[in-house]
Design an enzyme around this catalytic site. Structure first.
Site, PDB file in Angstrom:
ATOM      1  N   ASP A  40     -25.165  31.186   4.529  1.00  0.00           N
ATOM      2  CA  ASP A  40     -24.895  31.453   5.946  1.00  0.00           C
ATOM      3  C   ASP A  40     -24.099  32.750   6.039  1.00  0.00           C
ATOM      4  O   ASP A  40     -23.639  33.297   5.030  1.00  0.00           O
ATOM      5  CB  ASP A  40     -24.143  30.287   6.623  1.00  0.00           C
ATOM      6  CG  ASP A  40     -22.887  29.878   5.871  1.00  0.00           C
ATOM      7  OD1 ASP A  40     -22.170  30.769   5.377  1.00  0.00           O
ATOM      8  OD2 ASP A  40     -22.627  28.666   5.760  1.00  0.00           O
ATOM      9  N   GLY A  86     -25.801  19.464   3.477  1.00  0.00           N
ATOM     10  CA  GLY A  86     -26.769  19.795   4.523  1.00  0.00           C
ATOM     11  C   GLY A  86     -27.108  21.275   4.552  1.00  0.00           C
ATOM     12  O   GLY A  86     -28.281  21.661   4.568  1.00  0.00           O
ATOM     13  N   LYS A  89     -28.783  31.618  10.227  1.00  0.00           N
ATOM     14  CA  LYS A  89     -29.216  30.439  10.985  1.00  0.00           C
ATOM     15  C   LYS A  89     -28.892  30.638  12.459  1.00  0.00           C
ATOM     16  O   LYS A  89     -27.780  31.015  12.817  1.00  0.00           O
ATOM     17  CB  LYS A  89     -28.494  29.182  10.487  1.00  0.00           C
ATOM     18  CG  LYS A  89     -28.822  28.802   9.057  1.00  0.00           C
ATOM     19  CD  LYS A  89     -28.165  27.498   8.663  1.00  0.00           C
ATOM     20  CE  LYS A  89     -26.656  27.595   8.711  1.00  0.00           C
ATOM     21  NZ  LYS A  89     -26.000  26.359   8.244  1.00  0.00           N
ATOM     22  N   GLY A 100       0.787  -1.229   0.000  1.00  0.00           N
ATOM     23  CA  GLY A 100       0.000   0.000   0.000  1.00  0.00           C
ATOM     24  C   GLY A 100       0.816   1.274   0.000  1.00  0.00           C
ATOM     25  O   GLY A 100       0.263   2.364  -0.191  1.00  0.00           O
ATOM     26  N   GLN A 150      -9.907  23.013   8.458  1.00  0.00           N
ATOM     27  CA  GLN A 150      -9.326  22.878   9.802  1.00  0.00           C
ATOM     28  C   GLN A 150      -8.267  23.960   9.976  1.00  0.00           C
ATOM     29  O   GLN A 150      -7.072  23.693  10.092  1.00  0.00           O
ATOM     30  CB  GLN A 150      -8.724  21.486   9.975  1.00  0.00           C
ATOM     31  CG  GLN A 150      -9.756  20.363   9.858  1.00  0.00           C
ATOM     32  CD  GLN A 150      -9.178  19.007  10.218  1.00  0.00           C
ATOM     33  OE1 GLN A 150      -8.493  18.863  11.232  1.00  0.00           O
ATOM     34  NE2 GLN A 150      -9.460  18.016   9.394  1.00  0.00           N
TER      35      GLN A 150
END
Length: 319
Positions: free
Chosen positions: A175, A231, A198, A42, A101
């Site tokens: 948003d 979402g 929201k 791998g 992140q």
């Protein structure tokens, strides 16, 4: 191609081979001769099969799913070309994984985007060329030059050609975090801006969506940089439909489309979702609602300008 004494060579990993071939074709070059594969255990196996000494080398690799495999492919490609004495190495990353992140959201969180930037620099890249970082300040995570292209002009041009001078268009930010991006998009279309705010009043209470702006009877265009599980974008589309929007469209630069995304989009009031090909969208995910546009032209021009030591800032002005 050879100007001012240096060759240009374009290599690619396996993440977005089709886009890499398209970019190379527009520049008028073949992809560099290399094998990017796996050993039986791998581990990534890379062979560079042509001379690159002193060459200006561009490696096209999006760090999309499988993110870690594609990232390590990029790092090893950079290392291989550096050890082969390439003159300058530019990591061309149409999609920069780990970009979300970028801060500590809670105690003891890593800042993975900074770590990835360090790895790319340490591997030996001299420059990074990317598109629509999740937050533009990520450019400061690198200690090497970063050229940050924008996808909005490609998407805006498509919408302009689709709707012409229609006066019932409204651009919607899904948003508060996307307001700046959506405002610039609205300016390109000469359309008004609406914002979906929201809020969750307290824990275990459903989100409340407040729509700031007039969308009733309008064609609404939702704008975001990344659509992952869909979402946010589908919730926004449902809210727009509930308040009386006539038609709902969505567009994004990076169509990650993971998990339940395709099913959600299929069952949503979104009439068309337009994404760029910074991330390859496989055929099984290309439902009738999804349109994919190419970024090859803008990346090809940027690469030619970097190679020719020509200012790339005029590209941003055009955008």
């Amino acid at each position: 191609m050879n100007i001012h004494g240096k060759d240009i060579k374009i290599f690619a990993g396996n993440s977005n081979r089709e886009l890499a071939e398209e970019i190379a074709a527009k520049i008028g070059l073949p992809l560099g001769a290399s094998n990017v594969g796996r050993f039986s255990d791998g581990e990534i196996a890379i062979s560079i099969n042509e001379v690159v000494r002193g060459s200006d080398v561009f490696i096209i690799q999006s760090t999309c799913t499988p993110v870690n495999d594609n990232l390590v492919e990029l790092l090893i490609l950079i290392d291989a070309l550096r050890r082969a004495s390439a003159g300058r190495i530019t990591a061309v990353m149409p999609y920069f994984g780990y970009a979300r992140q970028d801060r500590k959201a809670k105690a003891r969180d890593p800042i993975s985007a900074k770590l990835v930037a360090n790895l790319i620099t340490t591997a030996g890249a001299d420059r990074v060329l990317t598109m629509d970082l999740h937050a533009s300040q990520l450019q400061g995570f690198f200690d090497i030059p970063v050229d940050h292209l924008l996808g909005a002009p490609i998407l805006a041009k498509y919408m302009q050609e689709k709707f012409g001078n229609a006066d019932d268009i409204v651009v919607v930010s899904p948003d508060v975090g996307s307001v700046s991006r959506s405002r610039k998009f609205a300016e390109k279309l000469d359309a008004p801006l609406a914002i979906i705010d929201k809020r969750r009043p307290k824990a275990n209470v459903c989100e409340i969506m407040n729509i700031i702006g007039d969308v009733r009877g309008k064609r609404a265009i939702l704008v975001d940089d990344i659509i992952d599980t869909a979402g946010t974008i589908v919730s926004a589309a449902n809210a727009l439909a509930d308040i009386g929007a006539k038609e709902i469209y969505a567009c994004c630069t990076h169509g990650v489309l993971s998990g339940p995304a395709i099913e959600r989009i299929k069952n949503s009031p979104i009439k068309e979702l337009v994404a760029l090909n910074t991330i390859p969208i496989p055929k099984e995910k290309r439902i009738d609602k999804i349109t994919v546009l190419s970024v090859a032209d803008v990346f090809a021009e940027a690469i030619e300008r970097i190679y020719g030591d020509i200012s790339i800032s005029s590209l941003f002005t055009q955008q």
